[in-house]
Scaffold this active site. Structure first.
Site, mmCIF file in Angstrom:
data_model
loop_
_atom_site.group_PDB
_atom_site.id
_atom_site.type_symbol
_atom_site.label_atom_id
_atom_site.label_comp_id
_atom_site.label_asym_id
_atom_site.label_seq_id
_atom_site.Cartn_x
_atom_site.Cartn_y
_atom_site.Cartn_z
ATOM 1 C CG ASP A 227 -2.264 0.646 0.979
ATOM 2 O OD1 ASP A 227 -2.272 1.894 0.926
ATOM 3 O OD2 ASP A 227 -3.287 -0.045 0.839
ATOM 4 C CG HIS A 277 -5.503 3.759 1.183
ATOM 5 N ND1 HIS A 277 -5.072 2.478 0.910
ATOM 6 C CD2 HIS A 277 -6.830 3.781 0.932
ATOM 7 C CE1 HIS A 277 -6.097 1.755 0.501
ATOM 8 N NE2 HIS A 277 -7.180 2.521 0.505
ATOM 9 C CB SER A 449 -9.663 0.222 0.781
ATOM 10 O OG SER A 449 -9.339 0.754 -0.471
#
Length: 504
Positions: A227, A277, A449
């Site tokens: 990520d 994120h 996600s």
């Protein structure tokens, strides 16, 4: 509500349909160019994007192999002249042992490019992967593209430094998709407090995750997270990872992303999240269970290996694609890694990343990938890459209304294996509770996600319970513990996983 989500198609519905007055190529002329004499005109970015958009809407997918030499060459030129070449026979994504035929083929391709481009090997060859059958070369001439396409030892050619989303018209899409560092105060209805003082997200109750902890907490299982990295300002994903009930485990951080607009740069950006994120995903999987009154992860005793492989969730940059490829390669070679979680993607296949996924899969890794998250008006698009691959396990998010209502921004389709409840149908659509980017902060995260990271955490619970099991056995147990099993829904897979049933 903040949307730390996989916004892979944020500008998709408004992509440059009207900006094509400079000799646009229609579908008809595009197909004609595949068989007729190749035009020498360099197409503009809006012209190329129009062709991509038409192919996506017509077929639901896009491949550079189905474009003309002119289109491929134009995109390569606009992408700093970088052409990614997958060599070998069909299906030969990687080679773990020396292979004279593949070596000869690679060298012959490089020699041909050098000859056509009239450059040196150092000027021509940017990347030569020692396991994947992939090279990156510098190409400026249309004739080079035409001659290379005549070879039968090339699996694909892609302009990997060309971005459909990053142009003068849409510069904001390069580095913002799915990012956000601002924390939020959690609503009291969105968590419960458990000993010794951790917050359990309301979403866990939809999958009996807390009950599953009586049998397994992920101890001894290592999850790889590809990520944007995890925040160095969040000690619970750093120096305090071993705390409270979550002792005796490790967190490791690596960086394979190069922060530069120049493809030839080697300026690695380090392991730390600058987006937010990856921090949310790391929290979902493995944040510790302690007395800090902050959200706990699904597998709070698992080990975590976090890679900053991409700048944001949208793989639209050469270095992001290369960073993800390299992270997959490195995790694949680690015997301690059982699971890989990838809440990142792109609307269509990126073949060097696809080769890396296949390599990791060949090494026994259980790879979870996000089905896709976007704005409401782009939900027509199906499951994105790499969740669209058979080698990955695709996950999407739904609401808690009990009817498997798709989340506001989630994609679904035939490739989906599992669903996770991660959004309230009412109460302003609040999502999963996670650690924030900064010390002491909390936040909300949604979309496919967080659904993917949650599923990776559940897999770690199952694997601790059955440490000798193979990937297939773990995956089958998860399927058998899902609501629709033994049937599979056409767009929601096996449905919601019961974590308690999966570990019993």
């Amino acid at each position: 509500m903040k949307k730390l989500q996989l916004v892979v198609l944020a500008a998709f519905a408004i992509i440059v349909i009207g900006c094509t007055k400079d000799n646009p190529l229609t579908e008809e002329t595009q197909e004609t160019n595949l068989t007729s004499e190749t035009s020498q005109e360099l197409l503009t970015i809006p012209q190329i994007n129009k062709i991509i958009d038409e192919q996506l809407r017509r077929t639901g997918d896009f491949s550079w192999d189905k474009t003309s030499d002119q289109v491929l060459w134009s995109a390569t030129v606009h992408g700093s002249g970088i052409l990614t070449i997958g060599y070998g026979e069909k299906g030969e994504s990687f080679s773990t042992e020396k292979n004279a035929r593949l070596t000869d083929s690679k060298n012959a391709i490089i020699s041909e490019v050098i000859s056509m481009e009239k450059g040196s090997r150092k000027e021509t060859l940017f990347e030569d992967d020692d396991v994947l059958n992939v090279i990156d070369v510098q190409v400026k001439s249309l004739k080079t593209i035409t001659e290379l396409r005549k070879r039968n030892d090339i699996r694909y050619m892609e302009p990997n430094a060309y971005s459909f989303f990053y142009s003068e018209q849409y510069p904001q899409n390069r580095s913002s998709s799915g990012c956000g560092k601002d924390g939020q105060t959690l609503n009291n209805n969105d968590y419960r407090t458990v000993a010794p003082g951790s917050l359990v997200s309301w979403t866990y109750d939809e999958h009996n995750i807390e009950q599953a902890w009586s049998y397994s907490t992920g101890s001894g299982v290592t999850v790889g997270l590809i990520d944007t990295g995890v925040s160095q300002s969040q000690p619970l994903l750093g120096s305090n990872f071993n705390d409270g009930y979550s002792t005796g485990r490790t967190i490791q951080k690596y960086g394979t992303f190069i922060d530069s607009a120049w493809p030839w740069s080697n300026n690695y950006d380090g392991p730390h999240d600058k987006c937010g994120h990856g921090t949310s995903m790391g929290s979902t999987i493995a944040s510790p269970r302690n007395n800090d009154n902050l959200p706990v992860g699904v597998a709070y005793n698992s080990n975590l290996i976090a890679y900053r492989a991409t700048e944001d969730v949208l793989l639209n940059d050469y270095h992001e694609r290369k960073g993800v490829k390299d992270a997959l390669r490195q995790l694949a070679d680690r015997s301690d890694v059982k699971i890989i979680s990838m809440s990142i993607g792109y609307p269509w296949s990126i073949n060097n990343v696809k080769d890396a996924v296949r390599y990791a899969h060949s090494r026994g890794k259980l790879i979870f990938a996000a089905g896709g998250t976007s704005l409401d008006f782009t939900n027509w698009y199906p499951v994105i890459f790499p969740a669209s691959m058979s080698e990955t396990v695709a996950v999407t998010g739904i609401t808690d209304d009990g009817t498997y209502e798709q989340c506001d921004t989630c994609h679904d389709g035939s490739e989906i294996e599992f669903t996770i409840v991660m959004q309230r149908a009412n109460d302003n659509g609040r999502t999963s509770a996670v650690l924030g980017f900064y010390n002491g902060d909390t936040d909300y995260v949604g979309g496919s996600s967080v659904a993917t990271a949650t599923t990776a955490g559940i897999a770690a619970l199952v694997w601790e319970r059955h440490p000798t099991w193979s990937r297939s056995q773990v995956l089958n147990k998860m399927r058998q513990s899902s609501e629709f099993y033994p049937n599979k829904d056409s767009t929601k897979g096996y449905g919601n996983i019961d974590a308690l049933q999966a570990v019993q």
